[in-house]
Design a protein around this motif. Structure first.
Motif, PDB file in Angstrom:
ATOM      1  N   ASP A 141      11.465  -0.628  13.374  1.00  0.00           N
ATOM      2  CA  ASP A 141      10.502  -1.433  12.619  1.00  0.00           C
ATOM      3  C   ASP A 141       9.101  -0.892  12.909  1.00  0.00           C
ATOM      4  O   ASP A 141       8.331  -1.485  13.658  1.00  0.00           O
ATOM      5  CB  ASP A 141      10.598  -2.905  13.025  1.00  0.00           C
ATOM      6  CG  ASP A 141       9.696  -3.785  12.170  1.00  0.00           C
ATOM      7  OD1 ASP A 141       9.184  -3.303  11.140  1.00  0.00           O
ATOM      8  OD2 ASP A 141       9.500  -4.964  12.539  1.00  0.00           O
ATOM      9  N   GLU A 189      12.212  -8.729   4.399  1.00  0.00           N
ATOM     10  CA  GLU A 189      13.038  -9.207   5.511  1.00  0.00           C
ATOM     11  C   GLU A 189      14.204  -8.264   5.805  1.00  0.00           C
ATOM     12  O   GLU A 189      14.966  -8.481   6.747  1.00  0.00           O
ATOM     13  CB  GLU A 189      13.579 -10.603   5.188  1.00  0.00           C
ATOM     14  CG  GLU A 189      12.591 -11.727   5.454  1.00  0.00           C
ATOM     15  CD  GLU A 189      12.184 -11.795   6.918  1.00  0.00           C
ATOM     16  OE1 GLU A 189      13.069 -11.796   7.799  1.00  0.00           O
ATOM     17  OE2 GLU A 189      10.966 -11.842   7.182  1.00  0.00           O
ATOM     18  N   CYS A 201      14.438  -5.364   7.157  1.00  0.00           N
ATOM     19  CA  CYS A 201      14.452  -4.780   8.492  1.00  0.00           C
ATOM     20  C   CYS A 201      15.023  -5.753   9.518  1.00  0.00           C
ATOM     21  O   CYS A 201      15.897  -5.392  10.312  1.00  0.00           O
ATOM     22  CB  CYS A 201      13.036  -4.353   8.889  1.00  0.00           C
ATOM     23  SG  CYS A 201      12.968  -3.497  10.475  1.00  0.00           S
ATOM     24  N   HIS A 202      14.559  -6.998   9.505  1.00  0.00           N
ATOM     25  CA  HIS A 202      15.040  -7.996  10.463  1.00  0.00           C
ATOM     26  C   HIS A 202      16.538  -8.279  10.264  1.00  0.00           C
ATOM     27  O   HIS A 202      17.282  -8.434  11.238  1.00  0.00           O
ATOM     28  CB  HIS A 202      14.249  -9.294  10.325  1.00  0.00           C
ATOM     29  CG  HIS A 202      12.830  -9.170  10.788  1.00  0.00           C
ATOM     30  ND1 HIS A 202      11.804  -9.940  10.277  1.00  0.00           N
ATOM     31  CD2 HIS A 202      12.259  -8.354  11.713  1.00  0.00           C
ATOM     32  CE1 HIS A 202      10.672  -9.613  10.876  1.00  0.00           C
ATOM     33  NE2 HIS A 202      10.925  -8.656  11.744  1.00  0.00           N
ATOM     34  N   SER A 251       8.922  -4.387   7.995  1.00  0.00           N
ATOM     35  CA  SER A 251       9.320  -5.798   8.013  1.00  0.00           C
ATOM     36  C   SER A 251       8.216  -6.689   7.446  1.00  0.00           C
ATOM     37  O   SER A 251       8.464  -7.831   7.074  1.00  0.00           O
ATOM     38  CB  SER A 251       9.636  -6.244   9.445  1.00  0.00           C
ATOM     39  OG  SER A 251       8.477  -6.167  10.260  1.00  0.00           O
ATOM     40  N   GLN A 269      17.290  -7.396  -1.060  1.00  0.00           N
ATOM     41  CA  GLN A 269      17.730  -6.734   0.157  1.00  0.00           C
ATOM     42  C   GLN A 269      19.079  -6.058  -0.057  1.00  0.00           C
ATOM     43  O   GLN A 269      19.928  -6.588  -0.780  1.00  0.00           O
ATOM     44  CB  GLN A 269      17.879  -7.743   1.299  1.00  0.00           C
ATOM     45  CG  GLN A 269      16.593  -8.380   1.769  1.00  0.00           C
ATOM     46  CD  GLN A 269      16.819  -9.211   3.019  1.00  0.00           C
ATOM     47  OE1 GLN A 269      17.543  -8.801   3.923  1.00  0.00           O
ATOM     48  NE2 GLN A 269      16.196 -10.374   3.075  1.00  0.00           N
ATOM     49  N   GLU A 273       1.492  -4.152   8.959  1.00  0.00           N
ATOM     50  CA  GLU A 273       2.497  -4.971   8.300  1.00  0.00           C
ATOM     51  C   GLU A 273       2.264  -5.242   6.821  1.00  0.00           C
ATOM     52  O   GLU A 273       3.112  -4.968   5.990  1.00  0.00           O
ATOM     53  CB  GLU A 273       2.631  -6.319   9.030  1.00  0.00           C
ATOM     54  CG  GLU A 273       3.197  -6.189  10.436  1.00  0.00           C
ATOM     55  CD  GLU A 273       3.464  -7.548  11.047  1.00  0.00           C
ATOM     56  OE1 GLU A 273       3.196  -8.569  10.372  1.00  0.00           O
ATOM     57  OE2 GLU A 273       3.932  -7.596  12.194  1.00  0.00           O
TER      58      GLU A 273
END
Length: 290
Positions: free
Chosen positions: A116, A93, A95-96, A89, A62, A195
Motif C-alpha cells: 500500500d 478499498e 488494497c485493504h 488505498s 473492486q 492518499e
C-alpha cells in the motif's frame, strides 16, 4: 528466493506489456450500464471513452479477491513469494480488501505481500519497475515490500481536468459549483500527494494549467525531493485521458524545463481515475526510482 511481481491495470501496464516484462497484471473491473467489463481484456480505452462520452452510467468496481487469489496461487507454483502492487488505498478499498485476503488465507500467509504505497497510474508503474529490478537483484519479497513502503511518499502527481462534468456526475462537485465552473471555463488542477485526489489550483487556460503543474513539480524537486533530485533518483512522466497529442507537446515542455531529470514515459490514465475526471485531462508526475 524467487519473487513474482504482480500489479493491476491501474498501473497503465497492458496485458501485452506484462507478457514482455514477465509479470502479471490483474484487469480492473468497470461497470457500464450495469454490465461488467475488464480493462484491457473486454474493454479498450477507445470503447471506454465512447461509452463515457455517450453518457452511459460508468463506474469502477473492486476485483473479486477470489479471482486475484487464483492469480497469486498460479504465480506461487513457480515462485517462492509474490509482491502485489495495487492502486492506492486512498482511492479505492481494493488494497485493504486484498491485504486482508493475503493475511487470512493459509496459502498466502507469509508468501503474498500486498503493497500500500499510495501509487496510481504512472507512479504505480514506476513502483512495478523498481520491484522488478529489486527482484532481479535477488532481494527478498520482504525487502522489496520494505523499499516500496519506505519510499511511498516520494512522488507527486498534478492533474489538469478539462471538464467539470464528470466530477459533478460522480458527486465530487455540487451541480451549482459545476455549472458556475463550466460557465467560467475553469480548469481545476488536482494533486495526489500520497492518499487522496485533492484540489490544487484553478485556472482558465490550458497554458496556465501546464505552467501551474510545471511550477508545482519544480517546487517539489527543489524542496521535498531536493536531496533525491541531486542524487539523480527522481524521474518525470506524463499521463492523460484521451489526450495523447497534447501529452506529447507537454512532454517537450517538461523536458525543456527539466533537462537533467530522467523522463520515463507517457501513459493513458487508468480507467479507475478516468471515469471520475473524463477525457482531455493532462497530468505530470515526479517519482523516485530505485
Amino acid at each position: 528466493m524467487k519473487t513474482a511481481i504482480i500489479t493491476d491495470s491501474n498501473s497503465g501496464i497492458t496485458q501485452s506489456e506484462a507478457k514482455k516484462l514477465g509479470i502479471r497484471v490483474v484487469p480492473m473491473p468497470v461497470l457500464i450500464d450495469n454490465e461488467l467489463y475488464f480493462e484491457d481484456l473486454t474493454l479498450t480505452q477507445e470503447q471506454f471513452y465512447e461509452k463515457l462520452k455517450g453518457d452511459a452510467n460508468v463506474s469502477t468496481s473492486q476485483p473479486n479477491p477470489i479471482d486475484v487469489g487464483e492469480i497469486w496461487a498460479e504465480a506461487l507454483k513457480e515462485n517462492d513469494a509474490v509482491v502485489y502492487i495495487p492502486m492506492s488505498s486512498g482511492l479505492s478499498e481494493t488494497c485493504h480488501t486484498l491485504q486482508h485476503h493475503a493475511q487470512t488465507e493459509e496459502a498466502f500467509k507469509g508468501k503474498v505481500f500486498v503493497v500500500d504505497n499510495q501509487r496510481i497510474s504512472i507512479t504505480q508503474r514506476q513502483s512495478v519497475l523498481d520491484a522488478m529490478k529489486l527482484a532481479d537483484e535477488g532481494k527478498t519479497a520482504q525487502e522489496i515490500y520494505d523499499f516500496l513502503m519506505d519510499t511511498k511518499m516520494q512522488s507527486s502527481i498534478y492533474i489538469m481536468v478539462d471538464t467539470l462534468k464528470y466530477l459533478k456526475k460522480g458527486g465530487r462537485l455540487t451541480p451549482a459549483v459545476a455549472a458556475i465552473g463550466t460557465l467560467l471555463k475553469i480548469k481545476p488542477v488536482l494533486q495526489i500527494q500520497g492518499e487522496k485526489l485533492d484540489q490544487f489550483a484553478k485556472v482558465r487556460k490550458l497554458t496556465d494549467a501546464k505552467t501551474t503543474m510545471i511550477n508545482a513539480i519544480k517546487k517539489d524537486l527543489s524542496t521535498r525531493f531536493k536531496e533525491l533530485t541531486e542524487k539523480g533518483k527522481m524521474t518525470l512522466a506524463i499521463a492523460h485521458t484521451e489526450n495523447f497529442e497534447e501529452a506529447e507537446r507537454f512532454k517537450s515542455e517538461v523536458k525543456e524545463e527539466f533537462p537533467n531529470i530522467e523522463f520515463t514515459y507517457i501513459d493513458p490514465l487508468s480507467l479507475s481515475v478516468s471515469c471520475h475526471i473524463g477525457p482531455g485531462a493532462l497530468a505530470v508526475a515526479c517519482t523516485i526510482k530505485y
